[in-house]
Design an enzyme around this catalytic site. Sequence first.
Site, PDB file in Angstrom:
ATOM      1  CD  GLU A 158      -2.686  -1.500   2.442  1.00  0.00           C
ATOM      2  OE1 GLU A 158      -2.558  -0.707   3.383  1.00  0.00           O
ATOM      3  OE2 GLU A 158      -3.425  -2.495   2.489  1.00  0.00           O
ATOM      4  CG  ASN A 199      -0.579  -6.911  -1.670  1.00  0.00           C
ATOM      5  OD1 ASN A 199      -1.205  -7.427  -2.595  1.00  0.00           O
ATOM      6  ND2 ASN A 199      -0.998  -6.964  -0.407  1.00  0.00           N
ATOM      7  CG  HIS A 235      -9.806  -5.759   0.494  1.00  0.00           C
ATOM      8  ND1 HIS A 235     -10.137  -6.868   1.233  1.00  0.00           N
ATOM      9  CD2 HIS A 235      -8.482  -5.575   0.668  1.00  0.00           C
ATOM     10  CE1 HIS A 235      -9.057  -7.334   1.849  1.00  0.00           C
ATOM     11  NE2 HIS A 235      -8.036  -6.561   1.513  1.00  0.00           N
ATOM     12  CD  GLU A 264      -4.632  -8.014   1.546  1.00  0.00           C
ATOM     13  OE1 GLU A 264      -5.520  -7.310   2.046  1.00  0.00           O
ATOM     14  OE2 GLU A 264      -3.415  -7.800   1.736  1.00  0.00           O
ATOM     15  CG  ASP A 266     -12.706  -9.056   1.619  1.00  0.00           C
ATOM     16  OD1 ASP A 266     -12.588  -8.039   0.905  1.00  0.00           O
ATOM     17  OD2 ASP A 266     -12.276  -9.113   2.781  1.00  0.00           O
TER      18      ASP A 266
HETATM   19  O1  G3I Z   1      -4.057  -8.998  18.534  1.00  0.00           O
HETATM   20  C1  G3I Z   1      -4.808  -7.955  19.169  1.00  0.00           C
HETATM   21  C2  G3I Z   1      -5.404  -8.459  20.419  1.00  0.00           C
HETATM   22  O2  G3I Z   1      -4.388  -8.794  21.327  1.00  0.00           O
HETATM   23  C3  G3I Z   1      -6.337  -7.372  20.998  1.00  0.00           C
HETATM   24  O3  G3I Z   1      -7.012  -7.879  22.102  1.00  0.00           O
HETATM   25  C4  G3I Z   1      -7.360  -6.918  19.963  1.00  0.00           C
HETATM   26  C5  G3I Z   1      -8.224  -5.775  20.445  1.00  0.00           C
HETATM   27  O4  G3I Z   1      -8.565  -4.894  19.403  1.00  0.00           O
HETATM   28  O5  G3I Z   1      -6.678  -6.483  18.837  1.00  0.00           O
HETATM   29  C6  G3I Z   1      -5.881  -7.500  18.236  1.00  0.00           C
HETATM   30  O6  G3I Z   1      -5.283  -6.963  17.123  1.00  0.00           O
HETATM   31  C7  G3I Z   1      -6.099  -6.817  15.979  1.00  0.00           C
HETATM   32  C8  G3I Z   1      -5.461  -7.601  14.849  1.00  0.00           C
HETATM   33  O7  G3I Z   1      -6.185  -7.386  13.654  1.00  0.00           O
HETATM   34  C9  G3I Z   1      -5.437  -9.105  15.128  1.00  0.00           C
HETATM   35  O8  G3I Z   1      -6.734  -9.587  15.247  1.00  0.00           O
HETATM   36  C10 G3I Z   1      -6.164  -5.352  15.609  1.00  0.00           C
HETATM   37  O9  G3I Z   1      -6.884  -4.651  16.607  1.00  0.00           O
HETATM   38  C11 G3I Z   1      -6.831  -5.169  14.281  1.00  0.00           C
HETATM   39  O10 G3I Z   1      -6.714  -3.815  13.892  1.00  0.00           O
HETATM   40  C12 G3I Z   1      -6.152  -6.046  13.258  1.00  0.00           C
HETATM   41  O11 G3I Z   1      -6.824  -5.882  12.036  1.00  0.00           O
HETATM   42  C13 G3I Z   1      -6.187  -6.382  10.884  1.00  0.00           C
HETATM   43  C14 G3I Z   1      -5.920  -5.242   9.912  1.00  0.00           C
HETATM   44  O12 G3I Z   1      -5.325  -5.763   8.753  1.00  0.00           O
HETATM   45  C15 G3I Z   1      -5.024  -4.176  10.492  1.00  0.00           C
HETATM   46  O13 G3I Z   1      -4.781  -3.170   9.557  1.00  0.00           O
HETATM   47  C16 G3I Z   1      -7.100  -7.403  10.231  1.00  0.00           C
HETATM   48  O14 G3I Z   1      -7.251  -8.537  11.093  1.00  0.00           O
HETATM   49  C17 G3I Z   1      -6.522  -7.839   8.899  1.00  0.00           C
HETATM   50  O15 G3I Z   1      -7.468  -8.618   8.205  1.00  0.00           O
HETATM   51  C18 G3I Z   1      -6.199  -6.615   8.060  1.00  0.00           C
HETATM   52  O16 G3I Z   1      -5.588  -7.056   6.883  1.00  0.00           O
HETATM   53  C19 G3I Z   1      -5.252  -6.029   5.930  1.00  0.00           C
HETATM   54  C20 G3I Z   1      -4.013  -6.508   5.193  1.00  0.00           C
HETATM   55  O17 G3I Z   1      -2.998  -6.813   6.097  1.00  0.00           O
HETATM   56  C21 G3I Z   1      -3.558  -5.476   4.184  1.00  0.00           C
HETATM   57  N1  G3I Z   1      -4.640  -5.105   3.297  1.00  0.00           N
HETATM   58  C22 G3I Z   1      -5.880  -4.697   3.930  1.00  0.00           C
HETATM   59  C23 G3I Z   1      -6.357  -5.776   4.894  1.00  0.00           C
HETATM   60  C24 G3I Z   1      -7.690  -5.414   5.493  1.00  0.00           C
HETATM   61  O18 G3I Z   1      -7.596  -4.262   6.288  1.00  0.00           O
END
Ligand code: G3I
Length: 348
Positions: A158, A199, A235, A264, A266
């Site tokens: 990005e 990406n 996405h 990715e 969806d």
């Molecule tokens: O691991 C912590 C956990 O310890 C805590 O209790 C919880 C409370 O909010 O947060 C957890 O972390 C989260 C993490 O995912 C793991 O589940 C974060 O808050 C959350 O922001 C994070 O989101 C991820 C996101 O990227 C962050 O930008 C999504 O799961 C993930 O699907 C998403 O993936 C991105 C790709 O990497 C890049 N392209 C876009 C895509 C969608 O946003």
Amino acid sequence: MRYGRIAAFLAVSLAVAGSTPADAHPRDDGSLRAAARGTGVRIGTAVDMSALAADAPYKQAVAREFDTVTPENVMKWEVVEPQPGVYDWTAADQLVDFARKNGQLVRGHTLVWHSQNPSWLTEAAYTPDQLRTLLRRHIFAEVGHFKGRVWAWDVANEVFNEDGTLRDTIWLRALGPGYIADAFRWAHQADPKAVLFLNDYNNEGVNAKSDAYFALVKQLRAEGVPVQGYGMQGHLGVQYGFPGTVLENVRRFDKLGVKTAFTEVDVRMVLPPDAAKVQAQAEGFGLLLRACLLAEHCVSYTVWGFTDKYSWVPGFFDGQGSATPLDENLQPKPAYDTLRETFQLAGR
Ligand code: G3I
């Protein structure tokens, strides 16, 4: 392969137009993975490691349905280096081991990004020179750790804005635009066999952002920088409609000599789902897969989660969801059938 892919497109178009797609495929055990075999395009999913540990049907489905896996979060910098110089590969190693056991390849995600960096990594704490050293160390540590075990890396994630200008990030501010080339060079030195990708999202069709990527790939390759792949996250949302120039875009990167991948995918919708949205969703999934199958060098198609039980979408977009091919109970939606049938037709 190329002619096979063109035949597949024609067959799928006919099927969409109303003829009956044949059900019995010699290699079809009912999974996406079996349907994709022989098409030249791998089918992958992002994997949620908490779900893999706790949910047996989820785990079985990852093994059965996919031949590549991408860690949804556990290879990101904040996870692998929680304190400076203190590495934690536990969850990422578990996924790599799972993949090896199940004959799957791993897409590594991601090395340089503006998001999900460790909290200690700030511009206040380090000089630009130190940040450069830290980025180099991070890439060598991570790519080195997984050397020979990760098939492809999303090296730079990005890096552009929608208008095609470089995104204002800690890396651009501290290191200037050359950080992208450096990241690729370092990753290549750390594992010369890994396939190295750019990406992004909203770069599936021809637009200002994908134009910027096209120019960047051309320039980097002319300079001998080891950029080998162009990743389109995919996405989509049914409420926005779908880009009409995906195939054109994928093919222009084909001609540059890089691999392409949907990384990715969806297709979300405003909840609740109805028949029209669900059908449009299937078309969105199918559109990207057909473009991949028709392109010469499109190597993989990855969904960003395969069940609504664990999708990132509802947490990020208020009132939206139902973005994956299987529902919360792991039951297939029309999108799943479209993916399977599209692969089956291409494999003939
Ligand atoms: O691991 C912590 C956990 O310890 C805590 O209790 C919880 C409370 O909010 O947060 C957890 O972390 C989260 C993490 O995912 C793991 O589940 C974060 O808050 C959350 O922001 C994070 O989101 C991820 C996101 O990227 C962050 O930008 C999504 O799961 C993930 O699907 C998403 O993936 C991105 C790709 O990497 C890049 N392209 C876009 C895509 C969608 O946003």
